[in-house]
Design an enzyme around this catalytic site. Structure first.
Site, PDB file in Angstrom:
ATOM      1  CE1 TYR A   1       6.754  16.749  15.022  1.00  0.00           C
ATOM      2  CE2 TYR A   1       6.878  15.585  12.927  1.00  0.00           C
ATOM      3  CZ  TYR A   1       6.892  15.571  14.310  1.00  0.00           C
ATOM      4  OH  TYR A   1       7.070  14.402  14.988  1.00  0.00           O
TER       5      TYR A   1
ATOM      6  CB  CYS B   1      -6.575 -19.408 -22.797  1.00  0.00           C
ATOM      7  SG  CYS B   1      -7.673 -17.983 -22.711  1.00  0.00           S
TER       8      CYS B   1
END
Ligand code: IVH
Length: 677
Positions: A227, A410
């Site tokens: 860059y 559950c």
């Protein structure tokens, strides 16, 4: 081959291989297959082995990583590696622009460049006479470390420059990083082999460059965007940043294609917004946009204060990572009964929003992270993706941190939780007809956009409807009345009427959507479409056995058995029947008929007694065959009735299979063709 010939061949091989590395790693546009590259590379290394004196610094063989180092040498930067001032709002950006204008002699000529700010590791590359001579880390900006041996292994870093006009000595700077996909693949492989995963791409890039053994670096998926120019010997006098980047690109460096020249604040802000919108799709991590004064003389004029240039600024995006504490781990039950652990977090601002939950996927993930309740963790929220726990910060683990246990029952219906050995996922053992949590999730799925698309039936409302016992199955949704709906929280007459209208509208759907909406395990949108096109009607799908199901593209034994299981449950079948009775409907699907004979060429000869030529031909065409008038090597099958002559002789000569009319009729019947008419 003598040394002179070898030197010539080596030069040619180096040039060719470097060219292909450039095509592949810089341009992402290979010109040869991997195997062809490998063959050239093997030739190079074999020749270099024979003539070790002829190995040069720019040889691609030098990229595989040389001998391990004892330590990294220090490098004093000829020009300091700076950091950037930052801003986070357009007002702050405007202040910066105004400050630049105020300091310049000719502020009218000010223009800017914008480019993504790559979240990687800053590296300085020194080139001498076009050859990579040294690579260094930023360090404290003044003194860094010599990581040349490691950077050589980064295939997008040119070992020798191409083109012409580059200075004899100059330094190029940029960011070394790991693309997101390569990062995922690396961690996936690491998990399989038991190696240590990388925490994030930036950390992975930094760690990879810090290896004393360059062979390890060579195995890491590093790449680089250049860059800026660090400094040069003065023989090159570019005028603008855009020109610098264009030249770097011509000389073989990889540069970011998203660099853009902009005129003013408004265009800067548009760029910043555009890149933010694309952030999730870029393929690499960024933490903002860098805005630079384009004219290099103006950059000079603006100068530097306290290690930050006045001519550039980083517009920072919200961080995608943050640290926080795990308050609890709860277990959610999905539509198919899958139990998913969810981390409840001390709320933290990340990726632009406040986050208080993160998914933990399954128990294996918890073990992999070695996560306990009370731990400090790094979390990541990238784009719209559900927040993830990236890692546990071991050093901050409290003494009373608690292990996470998979519940045995559950949380919704209290049925046992099962975890078959071959699956990572634990499940509620009850069916969705028993477990309210599964039922709620199933209904949410049924109503969702890609399924029945019931506008206004949100998650909260589904939960209320189930909790109040108003809805059990999808069919119950279509039995709802507006006056029942208004008894729900936050539900007025208007929204109740709207929902009833939306339910009515949703009844006109497509077979594919309807199949998808049923929520059969493993049947996603694409599979549902495949099933709809194949079977054309709900009843045919319901009655299909595993073998018939597996005839559908992408349906394997697992998916087939899920579908069979689903329709073996009489309650599921009852719901489908009720839905249709309640008015759910779809247009007929044109079945894409199987074409068992596609690609085949058949020839009919002699007299057929049960049907005429044209009928026989039509049947064959229906099955996908081509019907030809003469026999050749391309003929697949001949049907010969009485009186067949030269065609039959030719078929026999070419050893092409022949059947009589009786066999032909049987064949057609086997393929579902009705020959009675
Ligand atoms: S220009 C004068 N451009 O951001 C500094 N830096 O805080 C020149 N970075 O560590 C830097 N992407 O490595 C520039 N497109 C980009 C960048 C970038 C990432 C990093 C750089 C440095 C940090 C500056």
């Amino acid at each position: 081959m003598d040394a002179k010939q070898a030197a010539k061949r080596l030069q040619a091989l180096r040039d060719e291989l470097n060219h292909h590395l450039y095509r592949y790693h810089v341009l992402d546009a290979p010109e040869i297959a991997d195997a062809e590259y490998d063959a050239l590379f093997d030739e190079l290394t074999a020749l270099e082995q024979q003539f070790p004196d002829l190995v040069t610094a720019d040889s691609p063989s030098q990229r595989v990583g040389g001998a391990p180092l004892g330590e990294f040498q220090q490098v004093t930067h000829e020009v300091a590696m700076l950091s950037l001032d930052k801003c986070t709002t357009s007002d702050e950006l405007q202040d910066w622009i105004v400050r630049c204008q105020g300091r310049l002699d000719q502020p009218d000529e000010l223009s800017f460049t914008c480019e993504p700010k790559i979240d990687g590791v800053a590296v300085a590359l020194l080139y001498e006479d076009g050859v990579l001579a040294r690579a260094a880390t930023r360090g404290d900006g003044q003194v860094g470390e010599d990581i040349t041996a490691n950077v050589r292994t980064v295939k997008s870093v040119p070992l020798r420059l191409t083109g012409s006009g580059y200075p004899a000595r100059f330094e190029v700077r940029g960011e070394v990083y790991i693309p997101q996909q390569d990062f995922e693949a690396y961690n996936h492989a690491a998990a399989e082999s038991g190696a240590k995963p990388m925490i994030n791409p930036r950390n992975g890039a930094a760690g990879s460059l810090r290896q004393l053994d360059p062979k390890i670096t060579a195995a890491r998926p590093l790449t680089m965007f250049c860059y800026s120019l660090g400094w040069s010997d003065g023989s090159w006098q570019p005028q603008t940043h855009v020109e610098v980047i264009q030249c770097l690109q011509e000389w073989g460096f990889r540069v970011n294609p998203l660099l853009s020249e902009v005129a003013d604040l408004e265009q800067c802000v548009t760029y910043v917004d555009d890149i933010l919108a694309q952030r999730a799709e870029l393929g690499y991590d960024i933490d903002g946009v860098v805005i630079k004064v384009n004219n290099l003389d103006q950059q000079q004029e603006l100068g530097t204060v306290t290690r930050k240039p006045r001519w550039a600024i980083a517009f920072k995006y919200p961080a995608e990572e943050a640290t926080t504490q795990i308050v609890n781990v709860e277990f959610q039950v999905g539509r198919t009964g899958a139990i998913t652990p969810v981390a409840r977090l001390k709320p933290v601002f990340v990726g632009g929003v406040t986050v208080s939950n993160a998914t933990l996927h399954n128990m294996d993930e918890i073990s992999r992270l070695d996560l306990r309740i009370g731990d400090w963790v790094m979390i990541r929220r990238a784009g719209d993706v559900i927040p993830q726990v990236v890692s546990v910060i071991d050093s901050k683990r409290p003494a009373d941190a608690e292990l996470v246990q998979l519940p045995t029952r559950c949380p919704s219906c209290n049925s046992p939780i099962v975890r078959p050995n071959d699956e990572a996922v634990a499940r509620c053992s009850a069916s969705h007809n028993v477990c309210p949590a599964q039922r709620k999730e199933g209904l949410k799925h049924f109503a969702s956009r890609l399924a029945m698309d019931i506008d206004g039936l949100g998650d909260k409302l589904v939960e209320q409807l189930v909790d109040h016992g108003l809805v059990e199955t999808a069919a119950d949704l279509y039995r709802l009345q507006a006056d029942t709906l208004i008894t729900m929280e936050r539900m007025g007459q208007k929204s109740a009427d709207n929902l009833i209208a939306a339910l009515e509208r949703s009844k006109s759907t497509t077979l594919a959507r309807f199949i998808y909406a049923l929520g059969i395990r493993e049947v996603g949108e694409a599979t549902a479409t495949g099933l709809a096109n194949h079977f054309g009607a709900m009843e045919t799908l319901q009655n299909a056995d595993a073998e018939q199901l597996e005839a559908v593209e992408d349906v394997g034994p697992v998916v087939a058995s899920r579908i069979v299981e689903f329709f073996a449950d009489t309650q599921n079948v009852a719901v489908v029947t009720q839905l249709v009775a309640l008015g759910v409907q779809w247009p007929d699907v044109a079945i894409k008929r199987e074409q068992p004979l596609s690609g085949q060429t058949w020839v009919l000869t002699g007299t057929l007694e049960q049907m005429n030529r044209n009928q026989a031909k039509a049947h064959l065409v229906d099955l996908g065959a081509k019907v030809a008038g003469s026999v050749s090597a391309k003929t697949t099958q001949v049907v010969a009735g009485p009186g067949a002559g030269s065609k039959l002789a030719k078929a026999t000569e070419l050893k092409i299979p022949v059947m009589d009319e009786a066999a032909f009729l049987e064949y057609l019947q086997q393929h579902g063709i009705d020959t009675s008419q």
